[in-house]
Write a protein that holds these residues in place. Structure first.
Motif, PDB file in Angstrom:
ATOM      1  N   GLU A   1       0.829  -1.206   0.000  1.00 15.92           N
ATOM      2  CA  GLU A   1       0.000   0.000   0.000  1.00 15.92           C
ATOM      3  C   GLU A   1       0.867   1.260   0.000  1.00 15.92           C
ATOM      4  N   PHE A   2       2.067   1.158   0.557  1.00 14.05           N
ATOM      5  CA  PHE A   2       3.004   2.278   0.567  1.00 14.05           C
ATOM      6  C   PHE A   2       3.954   2.237  -0.632  1.00 14.05           C
ATOM      7  N   GLY A   3       3.702   1.320  -1.553  1.00 12.53           N
ATOM      8  CA  GLY A   3       4.549   1.228  -2.738  1.00 12.53           C
ATOM      9  C   GLY A   3       5.864   0.535  -2.498  1.00 12.53           C
ATOM     10  N   LEU A   4       5.977  -0.208  -1.399  1.00  8.23           N
ATOM     11  CA  LEU A   4       7.212  -0.913  -1.068  1.00  8.23           C
ATOM     12  C   LEU A   4       7.091  -2.388  -1.433  1.00  8.23           C
ATOM     13  N   ASP A   5       8.174  -2.944  -1.938  1.00  2.00           N
ATOM     14  CA  ASP A   5       8.206  -4.361  -2.283  1.00  2.00           C
ATOM     15  C   ASP A   5       8.251  -5.181  -0.998  1.00  2.00           C
ATOM     16  N   PRO A   6       7.300  -6.092  -0.777  1.00  2.00           N
ATOM     17  CA  PRO A   6       7.300  -6.862   0.466  1.00  2.00           C
ATOM     18  C   PRO A   6       8.373  -7.952   0.529  1.00  2.00           C
ATOM     19  N   ASN A   7       9.097  -8.170  -0.589  1.00  2.00           N
ATOM     20  CA  ASN A   7      10.195  -9.135  -0.616  1.00  2.00           C
ATOM     21  C   ASN A   7       9.763 -10.522  -0.122  1.00  2.00           C
ATOM     22  N   LEU A   8       8.712 -11.029  -0.709  1.00  2.00           N
ATOM     23  CA  LEU A   8       8.206 -12.350  -0.331  1.00  2.00           C
ATOM     24  C   LEU A   8       9.083 -13.448  -0.906  1.00  2.00           C
ATOM     25  N   ASP A   9       9.172 -14.546  -0.192  1.00  2.00           N
ATOM     26  CA  ASP A   9       9.953 -15.696  -0.651  1.00  2.00           C
ATOM     27  C   ASP A   9       9.173 -16.472  -1.703  1.00  2.00           C
ATOM     28  N   ASP A  10       9.827 -16.763  -2.821  1.00  4.31           N
ATOM     29  CA  ASP A  10       9.190 -17.569  -3.856  1.00  4.31           C
ATOM     30  C   ASP A  10       8.956 -18.979  -3.339  1.00  4.31           C
ATOM     31  N   ALA A  11       7.799 -19.528  -3.675  1.00  2.00           N
ATOM     32  CA  ALA A  11       7.518 -20.926  -3.336  1.00  2.00           C
ATOM     33  C   ALA A  11       8.168 -21.834  -4.376  1.00  2.00           C
ATOM     34  N   LYS A  12       8.345 -23.084  -4.012  1.00  3.96           N
ATOM     35  CA  LYS A  12       8.929 -24.071  -4.913  1.00  3.96           C
ATOM     36  C   LYS A  12       7.987 -25.257  -5.050  1.00  3.96           C
ATOM     37  N   ALA A  13       8.157 -25.976  -6.134  1.00  3.99           N
ATOM     38  CA  ALA A  13       7.340 -27.180  -6.334  1.00  3.99           C
ATOM     39  C   ALA A  13       7.492 -28.083  -5.120  1.00  3.99           C
ATOM     40  N   GLY A  14       6.377 -28.539  -4.605  1.00  2.00           N
ATOM     41  CA  GLY A  14       6.398 -29.372  -3.407  1.00  2.00           C
ATOM     42  C   GLY A  14       5.990 -28.612  -2.160  1.00  2.00           C
ATOM     43  N   ASP A  15       6.051 -27.264  -2.212  1.00  8.46           N
ATOM     44  CA  ASP A  15       5.586 -26.467  -1.074  1.00  8.46           C
ATOM     45  C   ASP A  15       4.070 -26.581  -0.947  1.00  8.46           C
ATOM     46  N   THR A  16       3.588 -26.501   0.266  1.00  6.21           N
ATOM     47  CA  THR A  16       2.150 -26.554   0.518  1.00  6.21           C
ATOM     48  C   THR A  16       1.687 -25.248   1.151  1.00  6.21           C
ATOM     49  N   ASN A  17       0.381 -25.042   1.113  1.00  9.14           N
ATOM     50  CA  ASN A  17      -0.236 -23.840   1.678  1.00  9.14           C
ATOM     51  C   ASN A  17       0.454 -22.578   1.156  1.00  9.14           C
ATOM     52  N   VAL A  18       0.452 -22.449  -0.154  1.00 12.05           N
ATOM     53  CA  VAL A  18       1.101 -21.310  -0.802  1.00 12.05           C
ATOM     54  C   VAL A  18       0.068 -20.259  -1.195  1.00 12.05           C
ATOM     55  N   ARG A  19       0.561 -19.082  -1.524  1.00 13.20           N
ATOM     56  CA  ARG A  19      -0.295 -17.980  -1.952  1.00 13.20           C
ATOM     57  C   ARG A  19       0.213 -17.438  -3.285  1.00 13.20           C
ATOM     58  N   ILE A  20      -0.584 -16.600  -3.907  1.00 16.99           N
ATOM     59  CA  ILE A  20      -0.187 -15.987  -5.177  1.00 16.99           C
ATOM     60  C   ILE A  20      -0.146 -14.475  -4.997  1.00 16.99           C
ATOM     61  N   TRP A  21       1.013 -13.902  -5.331  1.00 12.39           N
ATOM     62  CA  TRP A  21       1.172 -12.450  -5.279  1.00 12.39           C
ATOM     63  C   TRP A  21       1.042 -11.898  -6.682  1.00 12.39           C
ATOM     64  N   GLN A  22       0.209 -10.883  -6.838  1.00 10.87           N
ATOM     65  CA  GLN A  22       0.043 -10.300  -8.164  1.00 10.87           C
ATOM     66  C   GLN A  22       0.591  -8.871  -8.194  1.00 10.87           C
ATOM     67  N   THR A  23       1.432  -8.616  -9.190  1.00 10.12           N
ATOM     68  CA  THR A  23       2.039  -7.306  -9.387  1.00 10.12           C
ATOM     69  C   THR A  23       1.284  -6.596 -10.494  1.00 10.12           C
ATOM     70  N   LEU A  24       0.732  -5.435 -10.170  1.00 14.44           N
ATOM     71  CA  LEU A  24      -0.106  -4.702 -11.110  1.00 14.44           C
ATOM     72  C   LEU A  24       0.704  -3.651 -11.865  1.00 14.44           C
ATOM     73  N   SER A  25       0.180  -3.245 -12.997  1.00 16.71           N
ATOM     74  CA  SER A  25       0.857  -2.254 -13.834  1.00 16.71           C
ATOM     75  C   SER A  25      -0.138  -1.163 -14.211  1.00 16.71           C
ATOM     76  N   TYR A  26      -0.070  -0.057 -13.462  1.00 16.61           N
ATOM     77  CA  TYR A  26      -0.957   1.082 -13.709  1.00 16.61           C
ATOM     78  C   TYR A  26      -0.129   2.336 -13.993  1.00 16.61           C
ATOM     79  N   CYS A  27      -0.759   3.322 -14.601  1.00 18.46           N
ATOM     80  CA  CYS A  27      -0.080   4.593 -14.872  1.00 18.46           C
ATOM     81  C   CYS A  27       0.470   5.156 -13.558  1.00 18.46           C
ATOM     82  N   ALA A  28       1.709   5.646 -13.614  1.00 15.93           N
ATOM     83  CA  ALA A  28       2.383   6.119 -12.402  1.00 15.93           C
ATOM     84  C   ALA A  28       1.653   7.283 -11.746  1.00 15.93           C
TER      85      ALA A  28
END
Length: 203
Positions: free
Chosen positions: A121-148
């Motif tokens: 919300e503050f425009g900062l990258d949360p630096n989330l750890d990428d999941a790997k095949a075999g990981d469970t209970n994962v989430r999906i982060w979506q990066t949006l592209s809007y006019c600055a």
């Protein structure tokens, strides 16, 4: 009339530098401090007209972020990193030199908001750890592209269900299938949107 502003002093801050800052004028405010058994106690008093205190010219902030409710400005001053927060809360944060916005926001209580969403919300990258095949209970982060320069543009966030809750996928493969299904068919850009959202699976 005056009012108090919360002051946050990091435990690792240089106490001598902090005391000097608090005993001198800073950012058009009157700073008050006292030492009690070696611990630094502090507060800020600001006059309504701001005419009773000597103005101090600050350099441009090293960084400024906002979620359109609160704004945080970061300065490097006299061997310390200063965070001036205004908006929903008024606060002055005094941290060691070289501290970052990420350090400041570790002290935040985002309440029911996931910290990653709060940072986005503050425009900062949360630096989330990428999941790997075999990981469970994962989430999906979506990066949006809007006019600055778009006002109130949506921010990056987790994929959520119809009720607004973060979707948690039992397996990595299940998350992959969701992304594949989402990309099927035509995609219609929203107002101000430049490109379709990018997705990545995170822990």
């Amino acid at each position: 009339m005056s009012y108090e502003i919360n002051v946050i002093i990091d435990d690792n801050a240089n106490k001598a530098v902090t005391e000097t800052l608090l005993k001198n004028q800073f950012a058009n405010t009157s700073l008050v401090a006292e030492l009690d058994d070696g611990y630094l106690l502090s507060g800020i008093c600001v006059s309504d007209d701001k005419k009773t205190f000597k103005a101090v010219d600050l350099p441009d902030p090293e960084q400024e972020v906002t979620n359109h409710i609160s704004t945080v400005k970061m300065y490097e001053v006299n061997g310390a990193t200063i965070f001036v927060e205004s908006g929903e809360n008024d606060a002055l944060g005094i941290w060691p030199a070289g501290a970052s916005m990420y350090d400041y926001f570790t002290a935040w209580d985002f309440g029911d908001t996931d910290p990653a969403t709060g940072l986005a919300e503050f425009g900062l990258d949360p630096n989330l750890d990428d999941a790997k095949a075999g990981d469970t209970n994962v989430r999906i982060w979506q990066t949006l592209s809007y006019c600055a320069d778009m006002i109130n543009a949506p921010h990056d966030d987790f994929v959520r269900d119809a009720e607004g809750d973060i979707m948690v996928f039992t397996t990595y493969a299940e998350a992959e299938r969701w992304i594949a299904d989402d990309k099927k068919g035509a995609y219609y850009l929203q107002h101000g949107e430049m490109d379709p959202a990018d997705h990545k699976i995170v822990r």
